[in-house]
Design a protein around this motif. Structure first.
Motif, PDB file in Angstrom:
ATOM      1  N   ILE A   1       2.577   7.093 -17.376  1.00 52.91           N
ATOM      2  CA  ILE A   1       2.051   5.836 -16.848  1.00 52.91           C
ATOM      3  C   ILE A   1       3.074   5.168 -15.941  1.00 52.91           C
ATOM      4  CG2 ILE A   1       1.340   3.491 -17.471  1.00 52.91           C
ATOM      5  CD1 ILE A   1      -0.808   5.517 -18.049  1.00 52.91           C
ATOM      6  N   ALA A   2       4.333   5.110 -16.401  1.00 51.96           N
ATOM      7  CA  ALA A   2       5.389   4.474 -15.613  1.00 51.96           C
ATOM      8  C   ALA A   2       5.584   5.189 -14.278  1.00 51.96           C
ATOM      9  CB  ALA A   2       6.701   4.468 -16.398  1.00 51.96           C
ATOM     10  N   ALA A   3       5.529   6.528 -14.287  1.00 53.97           N
ATOM     11  CA  ALA A   3       5.702   7.294 -13.053  1.00 53.97           C
ATOM     12  C   ALA A   3       4.558   7.049 -12.077  1.00 53.97           C
ATOM     13  CB  ALA A   3       5.812   8.786 -13.380  1.00 53.97           C
ATOM     14  N   VAL A   4       3.324   7.095 -12.582  1.00 52.04           N
ATOM     15  CA  VAL A   4       2.159   6.882 -11.714  1.00 52.04           C
ATOM     16  C   VAL A   4       2.136   5.450 -11.189  1.00 52.04           C
ATOM     17  CG1 VAL A   4      -0.365   6.854 -11.623  1.00 52.04           C
ATOM     18  CG2 VAL A   4       0.815   8.663 -12.871  1.00 52.04           C
ATOM     19  N   ALA A   5       2.467   4.490 -12.052  1.00 54.54           N
ATOM     20  CA  ALA A   5       2.494   3.088 -11.627  1.00 54.54           C
ATOM     21  C   ALA A   5       3.566   2.852 -10.574  1.00 54.54           C
ATOM     22  CB  ALA A   5       2.732   2.186 -12.835  1.00 54.54           C
ATOM     23  N   THR A   6       4.688   3.523 -10.709  1.00 57.22           N
ATOM     24  CA  THR A   6       5.756   3.402  -9.699  1.00 57.22           C
ATOM     25  C   THR A   6       5.280   3.924  -8.349  1.00 57.22           C
ATOM     26  OG1 THR A   6       7.454   3.648 -11.401  1.00 57.22           O
ATOM     27  CG2 THR A   6       8.114   4.062  -9.122  1.00 57.22           C
ATOM     28  N   VAL A   7       4.627   5.079  -8.364  1.00 61.45           N
ATOM     29  CA  VAL A   7       4.064   5.625  -7.123  1.00 61.45           C
ATOM     30  C   VAL A   7       3.025   4.662  -6.559  1.00 61.45           C
ATOM     31  CG1 VAL A   7       2.728   7.524  -6.118  1.00 61.45           C
ATOM     32  CG2 VAL A   7       4.507   8.017  -7.804  1.00 61.45           C
TER      33      VAL A   7
ATOM     34  N   GLN B   1       2.037  -4.547   2.131  1.00 61.58           N
ATOM     35  CA  GLN B   1       3.152  -5.469   1.972  1.00 61.58           C
ATOM     36  C   GLN B   1       3.690  -5.854   3.350  1.00 61.58           C
ATOM     37  OE1 GLN B   1       4.089  -6.514  -1.014  1.00 61.58           O
ATOM     38  NE2 GLN B   1       3.360  -4.969  -2.466  1.00 61.58           N
ATOM     39  N   THR B   2       4.401  -6.954   3.417  1.00 63.10           N
ATOM     40  CA  THR B   2       4.887  -7.421   4.722  1.00 63.10           C
ATOM     41  C   THR B   2       5.844  -6.428   5.369  1.00 63.10           C
ATOM     42  OG1 THR B   2       4.614  -9.724   4.060  1.00 63.10           O
ATOM     43  CG2 THR B   2       6.062  -9.302   5.912  1.00 63.10           C
ATOM     44  N   MET B   3       6.688  -5.757   4.559  1.00 57.04           N
ATOM     45  CA  MET B   3       7.594  -4.784   5.182  1.00 57.04           C
ATOM     46  C   MET B   3       6.817  -3.611   5.771  1.00 57.04           C
ATOM     47  SD  MET B   3       7.161  -3.920   1.896  1.00 57.04           S
ATOM     48  CE  MET B   3       8.320  -5.015   1.092  1.00 57.04           C
TER      49      MET B   3
ATOM     50  N   SER C   1      -8.789  -0.149  -5.563  1.00 50.79           N
ATOM     51  CA  SER C   1      -7.819  -0.817  -4.685  1.00 50.79           C
ATOM     52  C   SER C   1      -7.291   0.140  -3.620  1.00 50.79           C
ATOM     53  CB  SER C   1      -6.656  -1.369  -5.509  1.00 50.79           C
ATOM     54  OG  SER C   1      -7.093  -2.349  -6.422  1.00 50.79           O
ATOM     55  N   THR C   2      -7.008   1.381  -4.004  1.00 53.02           N
ATOM     56  CA  THR C   2      -6.501   2.350  -3.019  1.00 53.02           C
ATOM     57  C   THR C   2      -7.566   2.684  -1.975  1.00 53.02           C
ATOM     58  OG1 THR C   2      -7.144   4.227  -4.439  1.00 53.02           O
ATOM     59  CG2 THR C   2      -4.897   3.386  -4.663  1.00 53.02           C
TER      60      THR C   2
ATOM     61  N   LEU D   1      -6.430  -6.201   3.490  1.00 48.32           N
ATOM     62  CA  LEU D   1      -5.151  -5.496   3.390  1.00 48.32           C
ATOM     63  C   LEU D   1      -4.281  -6.094   2.296  1.00 48.32           C
ATOM     64  CD1 LEU D   1      -3.337  -3.327   4.990  1.00 48.32           C
ATOM     65  CD2 LEU D   1      -2.267  -5.342   6.016  1.00 48.32           C
ATOM     66  N   ARG D   2      -4.156  -7.413   2.301  1.00 46.08           N
ATOM     67  CA  ARG D   2      -3.264  -8.082   1.359  1.00 46.08           C
ATOM     68  C   ARG D   2      -3.857  -8.108  -0.058  1.00 46.08           C
ATOM     69  NH1 ARG D   2       1.718  -8.732   2.506  1.00 46.08           N
ATOM     70  NH2 ARG D   2       2.013 -10.967   2.260  1.00 46.08           N
ATOM     71  N   PHE D   3      -5.179  -8.305  -0.152  1.00 45.46           N
ATOM     72  CA  PHE D   3      -5.800  -8.346  -1.475  1.00 45.46           C
ATOM     73  C   PHE D   3      -5.706  -6.990  -2.175  1.00 45.46           C
ATOM     74  CE2 PHE D   3      -9.573  -7.869  -4.221  1.00 45.46           C
ATOM     75  CZ  PHE D   3      -9.323  -8.896  -5.119  1.00 45.46           C
ATOM     76  N   SER D   4      -5.987  -5.918  -1.443  1.00 46.01           N
ATOM     77  CA  SER D   4      -5.987  -4.591  -2.064  1.00 46.01           C
ATOM     78  C   SER D   4      -4.585  -4.039  -2.264  1.00 46.01           C
ATOM     79  CB  SER D   4      -6.800  -3.613  -1.204  1.00 46.01           C
ATOM     80  OG  SER D   4      -6.252  -3.520   0.106  1.00 46.01           O
ATOM     81  N   GLY D   5      -3.693  -4.268  -1.282  1.00 46.15           N
ATOM     82  CA  GLY D   5      -2.356  -3.684  -1.352  1.00 46.15           C
ATOM     83  C   GLY D   5      -1.355  -4.533  -2.090  1.00 46.15           C
ATOM     84  N   GLN D   6      -0.930  -5.626  -1.457  1.00 47.34           N
ATOM     85  CA  GLN D   6       0.052  -6.495  -2.092  1.00 47.34           C
ATOM     86  C   GLN D   6      -0.471  -7.085  -3.391  1.00 47.34           C
ATOM     87  OE1 GLN D   6       0.694 -10.368  -0.548  1.00 47.34           O
ATOM     88  NE2 GLN D   6       2.850 -10.436  -1.102  1.00 47.34           N
ATOM     89  N   GLY D   7      -1.777  -7.356  -3.433  1.00 50.35           N
ATOM     90  CA  GLY D   7      -2.354  -8.013  -4.592  1.00 50.35           C
ATOM     91  C   GLY D   7      -2.744  -7.075  -5.713  1.00 50.35           C
ATOM     92  N   MET D   8      -3.925  -6.474  -5.624  1.00 47.37           N
ATOM     93  CA  MET D   8      -4.506  -5.761  -6.758  1.00 47.37           C
ATOM     94  C   MET D   8      -3.747  -4.502  -7.144  1.00 47.37           C
ATOM     95  SD  MET D   8      -6.863  -7.617  -7.927  1.00 47.37           S
ATOM     96  CE  MET D   8      -7.440  -6.424  -9.128  1.00 47.37           C
ATOM     97  N   LEU D   9      -3.384  -3.665  -6.184  1.00 53.79           N
ATOM     98  CA  LEU D   9      -2.706  -2.413  -6.530  1.00 53.79           C
ATOM     99  C   LEU D   9      -1.353  -2.688  -7.166  1.00 53.79           C
ATOM    100  CD1 LEU D   9      -2.732   0.631  -6.563  1.00 53.79           C
ATOM    101  CD2 LEU D   9      -1.877   0.627  -4.202  1.00 53.79           C
ATOM    102  N   THR D  10      -0.581  -3.593  -6.572  1.00 49.66           N
ATOM    103  CA  THR D  10       0.727  -3.933  -7.123  1.00 49.66           C
ATOM    104  C   THR D  10       0.596  -4.575  -8.497  1.00 49.66           C
ATOM    105  OG1 THR D  10       1.543  -4.322  -4.883  1.00 49.66           O
ATOM    106  CG2 THR D  10       2.854  -5.207  -6.684  1.00 49.66           C
TER     107      THR D  10
END
Length: 443
Positions: free
Chosen positions: A20-26, A35-37, A91-92, A136-145
Motif C-alpha cells: 500500500i505504501a509503495a503504490v500510494a507513493t507512486v 501540482q504547481t511544479m 482520479s487518475t 486538473l487541480r481537483f483530480s491531481g493535487q486534490g483527490m489523488l494526493t
C-alpha cells in the motif's frame, strides 16, 4: 472473490501495508501534473498559445484552483464512503483526460469560436481554461494526493512516522526534481506531446496499479495496522481500553481544536509560498539573470534537502510533539522567502534551497502523520478533505499574489516579504495548541 483475496494477502511473507505504501507513493508522484511544479514548466508555452497576460493566466489558475478546493470536503467524504481503490482510479482517469484537453486548449477555444460567435471571445477562452484548471487541480493535487496520503495513515500506526519518512524521501525528491525533468521532456517532445504522454502514464499506468493493488484499510483484508497479530483469546477489557485510547473525531469536532488549525494554517501557507515561487520560477530566474534551465535547476538541491529533512522529520514525528515541528517549519518558510528576495546571489539561492527544501520535506510528513494521530481513522477522509481544501486554496492564491506584486511594483519582493511574515501565525498557534483528548469510538 473477496474471501480469496483476503486469504492470499494474509499469506504474504510481509505485511501488505508495505505494498500500500509503495503504490500510494507512486500515486502521489503521479499527481505531479496536477501540482504547481508540474504546471510551472508549461506556463510560458500556455501564455504564448492563449495570448493571455501573466496575470490573466495566474487568475485563471487561481479561480480554477479555488473552485477545486471548495469541492474537496465533498471529495473527502466520498473517500470515506467509496474507499481508496475506486477514488484513486477515478482520479487518475480524470487527471489524464484533463491533460489531453489542456494540450489542445487553445485549439479547442479557436474551434468553438469558429462554430458560433458567442464563443469567439477571450472571456470564453479564459473560462475554458478555468474549467480545465479546476479538473486538473481537483483530480491531481486534490483527490489523488489526498487519497494516497490518507490511505498510508490508515494502514500504519506506530510505524506511521517511519513510513511517512520513507515515502516522503521519494516524494520530496520527485516533486523537487520534477520541473527540471519536465523541462527536458518539453524540450525534447514539445509541450503538447508531453502533456499527452503524461496523460497516458497517469491514466493507464497509475489507474491500473490503483485498481489492482490499493485497499482502503487493513481491516478490509482481515489485517491490523502495522501488521500486528491479535490473539483470539485476548481479554475483552484490553480491547476496550485500546478503543477508548484511540482518537475518533468527526470533522465538526476536529474543527473545534486549535491543533487542527495550527496544522492546516502551516501546510496551507507552505502551499501558497511554494506554488507562488514555483509558478513564476522562470520569470524570477530571468530577473536574477538566469535562463530557464538555470532557474529550474535550483529544484535539484532543494530535492536533496527535502530528502534529508523527510528522514529527520519522520524520525522525530514519532518522538517529539508536533508543535515543535510546526515551529521549525515556520522558521524554514521565513528563511526560504527571504532567500528568494536575493535570488541573484549565491547566498540568496542557498537560503532559498535550505528554507523551501526543508519546508517541503516537513510538509510531506505533517500531512501524512498528524491528522490520523490526533483525530483517528474513521472520519479521516472528511477531515483530510477540509485540510486539503485549505491547502489547495492557499496554493491558488500564491501565483496570483506573486503576479500582482510583479505588476504593481515591477518585482516579486513585496509578495516574498509577506510570505516571510505570515509563518508567525502558525508559530503562535503551535504554542497554544495541545494534542486533543481521545474519544470513544462511535458505534
Amino acid at each position: 472473490m473477496k474471501t480469496s483475496s483476503r486469504t492470499v494477502l494474509n499469506r504474504f511473507p510481509f505485511f501488505y501495508g508495505w505494498v500500500i505504501a509503495a503504490v500510494a507513493t507512486v500515486g502521489i508522484l503521479m499527481s505531479i501534473p496536477g501540482q504547481t511544479m508540474g504546471v510551472s514548466v508549461f506556463t510560458d508555452p500556455l501564455l504564448r498559445a492563449t495570448k493571455l497576460s501573466r496575470l490573466q493566466l495566474s487568475n485563471a489558475y487561481l479561480l480554477g484552483t479555488i473552485l477545486s478546493g471548495i469541492l474537496l470536503p465533498w471529495g473527502g467524504s466520498a473517500l470515506d464512503r467509496y474507499g481508496a481503490r475506486l477514488t484513486a482510479t477515478l482520479s487518475t482517469f480524470v487527471l489524464g483526460l484533463t491533460l489531453v484537453v489542456l494540450s489542445r486548449i487553445d485549439r479547442i477555444a479557436a474551434f468553438l469560436g469558429s462554430v458560433h460567435a458567442f464563443f469567439a471571445n477571450q472571456a470564453f477562452a479564459t473560462g475554458l481554461l478555468v474549467v480545465a484548471f479546476l479538473c486538473l487541480r481537483f483530480s491531481g493535487q486534490g483527490m489523488l494526493t489526498m487519497t494516497c496520503r490518507t490511505t498510508i495513515g490508515k494502514w500504519f500506526d506506530k510505524r506511521r512516522g517511519l513510513v511517512a519518512g520513507i515515502t516522503g524521501v521519494v516524494v520530496s525528491f520527485g516533486f523537487a526534481s520534477a520541473p527540471l525533468f519536465l523541462n527536458k521532456w518539453v524540450t525534447a517532445h514539445g509541450w503538447r506531446s508531453t502533456w499527452v504522454e503524461m496523460a497516458m502514464v497517469v491514466a493507464f499506468g497509475m489507474g491500473t496499479l490503483a485498481w489492482l493493488l490499493l485497499r482502503d484499510s487493513p481491516e478490509e483484508l482481515g489485517l491490523q495496522m502495522d501488521g500486528q497479530k491479535t490473539s483470539l483469546t485476548e481479554n475483552t477489557s484490553q480491547k476496550l481500553v485500546r478503543e477508548v485510547e484511540q482518537p475518533e473525531y468527526t470533522r465538526a469536532q476536529a474543527l473545534r481544536t486549535i491543533v487542527f488549525w495550527a496544522l492546516t494554517y502551516a501546510v496551507a501557507l507552505q502551499g501558497l509560498v511554494i506554488t507562488g515561487f514555483t509558478f513564476h520560477i522562470v520569470d524570477i530566474g530571468a530577473d536574477a539573470g538566469l535562463d530557464a534551465h538555470q532557474a529550474v535547476a535550483i529544484f535539484l538541491p532543494m530535492a536533496a534537502v527535502s530528502t534529508l529533512m523527510n528522514l529527520t522529520t519522520g524520525y522525530l514525528s514519532d518522538r517529539v510533539r508536533i508543535r515543535y515541528l510546526l515551529m521549525a517549519l515556520a522558521a524554514f518558510q521565513c528563511i526560504g522567502a527571504l532567500g528568494v528576495t536575493h535570488f541573484a546571489s549565491f547566498a540568496g539561492r542557498a537560503f532559498c534551497v535550505l528554507g523551501f527544501g526543508a519546508g517541503g520535506g516537513m510538509f510531506t510528513i505533517l500531512t501524512t502523520v498528524a491528522l490520523p494521530r490526533f483525530f483517528g481513522r474513521k472520519h479521516l477522509g472528511a477531515i483530510s478533505g477540509l485540510q486539503m481544501m485549505c491547502i489547495v486554496i492557499g496554493s491558488a492564491l500564491g501565483p496570483s499574489m506573486f503576479a500582482l506584486a510583479r505588476q504593481l511594483s515591477g518585482h516579486y519582493t513585496p509578495a516574498l516579504l509577506l510570505c516571510a511574515a505570515l509563518p508567525l501565525g502558525h508559530f503562535i498557534l503551535a504554542l497554544l495548541s495541545n494534542p486533543p483528548a481521545p474519544r470513544h469510538l462511535e458505534r
